[in-house]
Design an enzyme around this catalytic site. Sequence first.
Site, PDB file in Angstrom:
ATOM      1  N   LYS A   1      44.708  42.908  43.623  1.00 51.37           N
ATOM      2  CA  LYS A   1      44.150  41.703  42.994  1.00 51.37           C
ATOM      3  C   LYS A   1      44.726  41.499  41.593  1.00 51.37           C
ATOM      4  O   LYS A   1      45.231  40.427  41.257  1.00 51.37           O
ATOM      5  CB  LYS A   1      42.624  41.781  42.909  1.00 51.37           C
ATOM      6  CG  LYS A   1      42.020  40.497  42.368  1.00 51.37           C
ATOM      7  CD  LYS A   1      40.595  40.675  41.919  1.00 51.37           C
ATOM      8  CE  LYS A   1      40.552  40.969  40.442  1.00 51.37           C
ATOM      9  NZ  LYS A   1      39.218  40.984  39.860  1.00 51.37           N
TER      10      LYS A   1
ATOM     11  N   ASP B   1      39.542  37.579  44.573  1.00 52.69           N
ATOM     12  CA  ASP B   1      38.407  38.010  43.753  1.00 52.69           C
ATOM     13  C   ASP B   1      37.118  37.586  44.464  1.00 52.69           C
ATOM     14  O   ASP B   1      37.146  37.188  45.634  1.00 52.69           O
ATOM     15  CB  ASP B   1      38.513  37.441  42.335  1.00 52.69           C
ATOM     16  CG  ASP B   1      38.190  35.948  42.304  1.00 52.69           C
ATOM     17  OD1 ASP B   1      38.167  35.307  43.395  1.00 52.69           O
ATOM     18  OD2 ASP B   1      37.929  35.424  41.213  1.00 52.69           O
TER      19      ASP B   1
END
Length: 251
Positions: free
Chosen positions: A139, A164
């Site tokens: 991420k 996310d």
Amino acid sequence: MDPETPETPRTGRPLDRDSGKTLRAPHILAALMATYGGGHIELDHSSPFELLIATVLSAQSTDKKINEITATLFVKYPTPEAYLAVDEEELQDDIRASGFFRQKAKSIRGICQALIEDFDGEVPLSMAELVTLPGVARKTANVVLAGSAPEALLEDPDAGIAVDTHVTRLAKRFGFTRHDDPVKIERDLMRLFDKADYGPASLVIILHGRRVCDALRPRCGACIVEPLCPSSLIAGRRDKARQAKALGAID
Ligand code: SF4
């Protein structure tokens, strides 16, 4: 949505929320891109290094709070060496307002140490190298690539889509994934979008999650992609992100 209702290619029937995800995905993305101007990262930064630090700090906090902190932090700590030149307690104090400050200070110092030892103090701009930094997962690496090096992202075979809490929630509400694991969600999204759109897709979905598709109270009546959303509450649909409450509303 677009002024002209999109159609199913083979049948010519109008696309709707029950159409296949591969047909809906490009139209949802186009509408979000038009709404949010292609997307942008709301963490203030002027280099890949600053974006990396800001992204680490943003866990369990808000971009607004992190921008307040980094306004002075980036002046005091312009390089990886600067973060290692002070006691860890001093860095903890400087980032205390971000929450989880002890863990974040340790992570930042670990990242800085690795940058100095392995990359001559520069942030490497490839997924394979970014994830070798301690505590940096896909991420964070995808955020850094999308925000600081979109050209590198395009050529990087390992780069993908930053997943996310907002992307997780909206991917479920759109019916793009059934998974909870961010890596599996990312894989599902990568199948739906062109590589050129990986960075912008994540950015505009995050903005839509923050501004319209709230975790607990999605504003479906004000949603640009409502006609193509299988979780529309005003259409009487079930919220496909049933775990939204557990995911929470912070970044
Ligand atoms: S219609 Fe509702 S659930 Fe679907 S994306 Fe829009 S705000 Fe979210």
